[in-house]
Motif scaffolding. Structure first.
Motif, PDB file in Angstrom:
ATOM      1  N   ARG A   1      -2.089  -3.136  10.580  1.00 43.88           N
ATOM      2  CA  ARG A   1      -2.658  -4.487  10.568  1.00 43.88           C
ATOM      3  C   ARG A   1      -3.882  -4.544   9.646  1.00 43.88           C
ATOM      4  N   LEU A   2      -4.669  -3.481   9.629  1.00 40.15           N
ATOM      5  CA  LEU A   2      -5.807  -3.421   8.702  1.00 40.15           C
ATOM      6  C   LEU A   2      -5.332  -3.463   7.249  1.00 40.15           C
ATOM      7  N   VAL A   3      -4.235  -2.801   6.974  1.00 40.07           N
ATOM      8  CA  VAL A   3      -3.664  -2.852   5.627  1.00 40.07           C
ATOM      9  C   VAL A   3      -3.289  -4.283   5.261  1.00 40.07           C
ATOM     10  N   ASP A   4      -2.722  -5.013   6.206  1.00 40.02           N
ATOM     11  CA  ASP A   4      -2.343  -6.407   5.942  1.00 40.02           C
ATOM     12  C   ASP A   4      -3.567  -7.252   5.583  1.00 40.02           C
ATOM     13  N   VAL A   5      -4.641  -7.090   6.333  1.00 38.83           N
ATOM     14  CA  VAL A   5      -5.854  -7.865   6.063  1.00 38.83           C
ATOM     15  C   VAL A   5      -6.477  -7.438   4.733  1.00 38.83           C
ATOM     16  N   LYS A   6      -6.443  -6.145   4.473  1.00 37.18           N
ATOM     17  CA  LYS A   6      -6.951  -5.644   3.188  1.00 37.18           C
ATOM     18  C   LYS A   6      -6.174  -6.263   2.032  1.00 37.18           C
ATOM     19  N   THR A   7      -4.883  -6.348   2.161  1.00 33.14           N
ATOM     20  CA  THR A   7      -4.041  -6.911   1.106  1.00 33.14           C
ATOM     21  C   THR A   7      -4.369  -8.381   0.867  1.00 33.14           C
ATOM     22  N   THR A   8      -4.751  -9.089   1.935  1.00 34.03           N
ATOM     23  CA  THR A   8      -5.117 -10.496   1.807  1.00 34.03           C
ATOM     24  C   THR A   8      -6.470 -10.676   1.126  1.00 34.03           C
ATOM     25  N   TYR A   9      -7.465  -9.898   1.524  1.00 38.82           N
ATOM     26  CA  TYR A   9      -8.834 -10.138   1.075  1.00 38.82           C
ATOM     27  C   TYR A   9      -9.274  -9.253  -0.091  1.00 38.82           C
ATOM     28  N   ASP A  10      -8.610  -8.133  -0.278  1.00 37.10           N
ATOM     29  CA  ASP A  10      -9.006  -7.219  -1.357  1.00 37.10           C
ATOM     30  C   ASP A  10      -7.765  -6.532  -1.925  1.00 37.10           C
ATOM     31  N   PRO A  11      -6.851  -7.298  -2.542  1.00 37.89           N
ATOM     32  CA  PRO A  11      -5.580  -6.722  -2.998  1.00 37.89           C
ATOM     33  C   PRO A  11      -5.735  -5.688  -4.099  1.00 37.89           C
ATOM     34  N   ASP A  12      -6.858  -5.697  -4.829  1.00 40.56           N
ATOM     35  CA  ASP A  12      -7.090  -4.722  -5.900  1.00 40.56           C
ATOM     36  C   ASP A  12      -7.876  -3.498  -5.430  1.00 40.56           C
ATOM     37  N   ASN A  13      -8.191  -3.457  -4.145  1.00 36.78           N
ATOM     38  CA  ASN A  13      -8.970  -2.350  -3.575  1.00 36.78           C
ATOM     39  C   ASN A  13     -10.310  -2.197  -4.299  1.00 36.78           C
ATOM     40  N   PHE A  14     -10.945  -3.320  -4.560  1.00 37.64           N
ATOM     41  CA  PHE A  14     -12.259  -3.329  -5.202  1.00 37.64           C
ATOM     42  C   PHE A  14     -13.264  -2.559  -4.356  1.00 37.64           C
ATOM     43  N   PHE A  15     -13.233  -2.797  -3.033  1.00 38.56           N
ATOM     44  CA  PHE A  15     -14.088  -2.061  -2.105  1.00 38.56           C
ATOM     45  C   PHE A  15     -13.341  -0.810  -1.644  1.00 38.56           C
ATOM     46  N   HIS A  16     -13.459   0.265  -2.393  1.00 35.12           N
ATOM     47  CA  HIS A  16     -12.726   1.481  -2.039  1.00 35.12           C
ATOM     48  C   HIS A  16     -13.628   2.691  -1.866  1.00 35.12           C
ATOM     49  N   TYR A  17     -14.923   2.508  -2.120  1.00 34.85           N
ATOM     50  CA  TYR A  17     -15.842   3.639  -1.990  1.00 34.85           C
ATOM     51  C   TYR A  17     -16.301   3.705  -0.539  1.00 34.85           C
ATOM     52  N   ASN A  18     -15.401   4.182   0.321  1.00 32.16           N
ATOM     53  CA  ASN A  18     -15.581   4.148   1.763  1.00 32.16           C
ATOM     54  C   ASN A  18     -14.495   5.015   2.379  1.00 32.16           C
ATOM     55  N   GLN A  19     -14.366   4.995   3.693  1.00 31.69           N
ATOM     56  CA  GLN A  19     -13.192   5.608   4.324  1.00 31.69           C
ATOM     57  C   GLN A  19     -12.060   4.594   4.136  1.00 31.69           C
ATOM     58  N   ASN A  20     -11.310   4.801   3.044  1.00 29.59           N
ATOM     59  CA  ASN A  20     -10.563   3.708   2.457  1.00 29.59           C
ATOM     60  C   ASN A  20      -9.241   3.393   3.157  1.00 29.59           C
ATOM     61  N   ILE A  21      -9.024   2.099   3.301  1.00 30.56           N
ATOM     62  CA  ILE A  21      -7.742   1.544   3.740  1.00 30.56           C
ATOM     63  C   ILE A  21      -7.149   0.840   2.521  1.00 30.56           C
ATOM     64  N   ARG A  22      -6.079   1.378   2.006  1.00 30.57           N
ATOM     65  CA  ARG A  22      -5.506   0.876   0.765  1.00 30.57           C
ATOM     66  C   ARG A  22      -4.640  -0.347   1.037  1.00 30.57           C
ATOM     67  N   PRO A  23      -4.696  -1.356   0.147  1.00 35.21           N
ATOM     68  CA  PRO A  23      -3.792  -2.518   0.284  1.00 35.21           C
ATOM     69  C   PRO A  23      -2.375  -2.119  -0.071  1.00 35.21           C
ATOM     70  N   ARG A  24      -1.447  -2.970   0.330  1.00 33.55           N
ATOM     71  CA  ARG A  24      -0.059  -2.724  -0.048  1.00 33.55           C
ATOM     72  C   ARG A  24       0.103  -2.969  -1.550  1.00 33.55           C
TER      73      ARG A  24
END
Length: 454
Positions: A430-453
């Protein structure tokens, strides 16, 4: 580099305070960003995010800079620095607090305790509000009042597209769900609104210390005490040496001890009854539990986790303390080299476990304990390699007991599988789904990263 419309301060390599500005809590992190954008408000954050996108820069977000993985600073990119944004405003009638994204928990406690109010806020006062909250927020009050995310009412967020939005149950509810445990994957939170509770200002709190030789007996007793403990009783077990603090007698300083830190978040007159079984354990070396200001107790451990020391952590959730698990803990707890290294075990359950799985993005709510295995050494000391190996050996020995992990306790060398482990499959997907909606390019990735689809 210049940033049109930015009212904060831009700090470059070569500026007199550049090295200070790029330093984070974990002194083992030594990264050199191209630019540090010290923001004064949400508008500055919007401009910094858009600037980073326009110039294709690596981006790191700094709130308190306290994360052990050091994700608050990057190499050759831009640090969006919220450390100048530390305002706290309390509404005593609504029992809420509005907190800017660069505030530390000491800032929050200082303002809320003036009204006899608090919310769950970690165990060290120089921890950043943003990082602790976005990862879930475990602390002394969690068994009574829930995790920090269970008390989050709303957040102002700058998205990957550079838009400022408000997230709550009524506005962007999918984003609000993800912010409550999903880490810094979804945007830059410039302010939080928290629910507050009556706490203190005086609580019964402090540590009880036993000699390390009695670790098995103490843990068996502790297990029986916390199994039926009231929600008001928050405890953290620390395995290590007694720190050289003024309240510790000189003859006990640096002695290997089992220390149970206690905070009773309820009426003072009820605390003694709750503590009596623990005090009846093996005769302690020292019992410092008593009435004290909550705000003072919240900073009691600050001097044991100093800014600029070097830290390396491994962590996992654990089930109830069976005898075989106690044996593993006893075998490894005191085999480190540095006198500053330690293991810390947090008792969960209570209100933490009564929130349904999936109601927030914090996973593994039915775990009994969360443990960190912490190698700690000062700059110039030679304990780093040995004690980092010690943490990995301890972690491996705990393998068959692992029950997930708290995402805020993950270090900088973890695999993507460990991030998934922090949530479990259904929450992670579900976190991946939200990530894909709000950050599809993984702009915020310098973290414990959840990658978008993709």
């Amino acid at each position: 580099m210049e940033m049109s419309g930015f009212r904060g301060r831009l700090i470059h390599a070569g500026d007199a305070d550049y090295d200070t500005a790029r330093a984070v809590w974990n002194g083992a992190i030594d990264r050199r960003p191209r630019l540090i954008a010290r923001c004064l408000g949400s508008a500055d954050v919007v401009r910094a995010v858009r600037f980073a996108r326009d110039h294709d820069l690596e981006i790191a977000i700094r709130g308190g800079g306290h994360n052990v993985a050091g994700t608050a600073v990057c190499d050759d990119g831009i640090v969006i620095d919220l450390s100048a944004m530390r305002a706290v405003r309390v509404d005593p009638k609504r029992r809420t607090a509005w907190v800017q994204g660069g505030a530390l928990w000491g800032d929050v406690d200082h303002e809320t305790q003036a009204r006899g109010l608090a919310t769950t806020g970690g165990i060290v006062s120089h921890t950043g509000v943003a990082g602790l909250t976005l990862g879930g927020g475990i602390g002394w009050l969690m068994r009574k009042h829930g995790l920090t995310v269970d008390n989050l009412l709303a957040a102002d967020v700058v998205t990957a597209g550079g838009e400022l939005v408000r997230a709550s149950e009524d506005e962007h509810p999918d984003l609000f769900w993800a912010l409550r445990g999903g880490g810094g994957n979804y945007g830059v939170v410039t302010s939080f609104e928290f629910r507050l509770h009556s706490v203190g200002p005086t609580v019964v709190a402090g540590p009880i210390l036993w000699d390390a030789a009695h670790v098995v007996e103490v843990l068996r007793c502790y297990r029986d005490v916390v199994r039926d403990a009231p929600d008001e009783l928050g405890t953290v077990v620390r395995f290590g040496t007694a720190p050289p603090r003024p309240v510790i007698p000189e003859e006990l300083r640096w002695r290997p001890v089992v220390m149970v830190g206690i905070c009773y978040a309820g009426p003072i007159e009820n605390a003694e009854r709750a503590l009596r079984p623990l005090r009846a354990c093996k005769i302690p070396l020292l019992d410092l539990v008593g009435p004290m200001p909550y705000v003072e107790f919240q900073s009691a451990l600050d001097s044991t986790v100093v800014h600029g020391w070097h830290y390396y952590w491994k962590s996992t959730h654990l089930p109830e303390l069976r005898d075989d698990l106690i044996g593993v803990l006893a075998d490894h707890a005191f085999s480190c080299s540095s006198p500053r290294s330690y293991m810390a075990m947090f008792h969960l359950k209570g209100a933490v476990s009564r929130v349904g799985d999936g109601e927030t993005a914090f996973g593994n709510r039915q775990a009994s304990h969360s443990i960190t295995l912490d190698a700690v050494w000062r700059p110039g000391e030679y304990f780093g390699d040995r004690d980092s190996a010690w943490t990995r050996e301890c972690f491996a020995a705990l393998g068959r007991f692992r029950k997930g992990v708290y995402v805020n306790f993950l270090g900088g060398d973890e695999s993507p599988d460990r991030v998934r482990e922090a949530y479990g499959d259904s929450v992670y997907n579900r976190l991946v789904d939200v990530k894909t909606t709000y950050d599809p390019d993984n702009f915020f990735h310098y973290n414990q990263n959840i990658r978008p689809r993709s």
